[in-house]
Design a protein around this motif. Sequence first.
Motif, mmCIF file in Angstrom:
data_model
loop_
_atom_site.group_PDB
_atom_site.id
_atom_site.type_symbol
_atom_site.label_atom_id
_atom_site.label_comp_id
_atom_site.label_asym_id
_atom_site.label_seq_id
_atom_site.Cartn_x
_atom_site.Cartn_y
_atom_site.Cartn_z
ATOM 1 N N SER A 184 32.052 54.705 43.291
ATOM 2 C CA SER A 184 31.099 53.537 43.311
ATOM 3 C C SER A 184 31.639 52.311 42.337
ATOM 4 O O SER A 184 31.637 51.307 42.735
ATOM 5 N N PHE A 185 32.362 52.922 41.041
ATOM 6 C CA PHE A 185 32.802 51.769 40.359
ATOM 7 C C PHE A 185 33.774 51.012 41.252
ATOM 8 O O PHE A 185 33.925 49.842 41.042
ATOM 9 N N LEU A 233 35.562 60.070 32.978
ATOM 10 C CA LEU A 233 35.265 58.872 33.773
ATOM 11 C C LEU A 233 35.474 57.709 33.133
ATOM 12 O O LEU A 233 36.034 56.579 33.712
ATOM 13 N N CYS A 234 34.961 57.681 31.778
ATOM 14 C CA CYS A 234 35.165 56.278 30.942
ATOM 15 C C CYS A 234 36.711 55.889 31.050
ATOM 16 O O CYS A 234 37.051 54.695 30.969
ATOM 17 N N ASP A 291 41.166 52.375 32.339
ATOM 18 C CA ASP A 291 42.661 52.312 32.720
ATOM 19 C C ASP A 291 42.572 51.057 33.774
ATOM 20 O O ASP A 291 43.645 50.628 34.086
ATOM 21 N N GLU A 292 41.476 50.958 34.459
ATOM 22 C CA GLU A 292 41.426 49.888 35.661
ATOM 23 C C GLU A 292 40.685 48.595 35.291
ATOM 24 O O GLU A 292 40.895 47.549 35.936
ATOM 25 N N SER A 293 40.066 48.426 34.182
ATOM 26 C CA SER A 293 39.175 47.377 33.954
ATOM 27 C C SER A 293 38.714 47.402 32.373
ATOM 28 O O SER A 293 38.592 48.317 31.762
ATOM 29 N N THR A 317 40.078 44.997 24.886
ATOM 30 C CA THR A 317 38.870 44.710 25.648
ATOM 31 C C THR A 317 38.287 43.717 24.957
ATOM 32 O O THR A 317 38.239 43.357 23.841
ATOM 33 N N PRO A 318 36.949 43.026 25.461
ATOM 34 C CA PRO A 318 36.225 42.228 24.881
ATOM 35 C C PRO A 318 35.866 42.303 23.699
ATOM 36 O O PRO A 318 35.705 41.772 22.540
#
Length: 234
Positions: free
Chosen positions: A43-44, A66-67, A72-74, A167-168
């Motif tokens: 779904s992500f 999952l995290c 790794d992608e976003s 990351t932000p």
Amino acid sequence: MADQTHVLFVEDDDVIREATQLALERDGFAVTAMPDGLSGLESFRSRRPDIALLDVMVPGLDGVSLCRRIRDESTVPVIMLSARADAIDVVLGLEAGADDYVTKPFDGAVLVARIRAVLRRFGHAGGGDRADESGAAATGGVLTFGDLEIDTEGMEVRRAGQPVALTPTEMRLLLEFSAAPGTVLSRDKLLERVWDYGWGGDTRVVDVHVQRLRQKIGQDRIETVRGFGYKLKA
């Protein structure tokens, strides 16, 4: 749905999943709820949500794994949900790239407040106004600390000329340090400024994010001042 914040919610308990989805939808969020980690990952990738809420103990692909796959992608914000305030659960989730965590059972209003706080800092990755007064070598919005360059306008970081992917949340943390190099910032102050906590939070969130930041910009760049907090070496 296009005008709504899209939440991916991965939770294997049917009652919690359905009740939380309804609560979030009442608060104006668009929610995609999945019962396991593999369907959550699918779904992500297909829906690209604005934020992900991941239970630690989901089947198929656990929440921590999952995290890690999402990270790794976003850089999409991730909040972990855990039935225990167990240090191992918390640290593993944060080390995997989560931005915050909430312990179950949780009050719906508290969860919504955490979601909004995370989204606010992802929507305002800045802090550059104060960074200009840091005293570091600065040229056109770029602060330099040794081989570390921080572009406070372009929100980019380079180390020894090579781009550093942050990351932000990590960027916000680095901007806080770069705004006052050599000044000790307490964990509580960082929780307030970076995580937007108006209440006492878990300082382990700060510790793990500092550890992750050190791995990217250099282990010696951020110094621990025992009993007080952290400071960026000028």
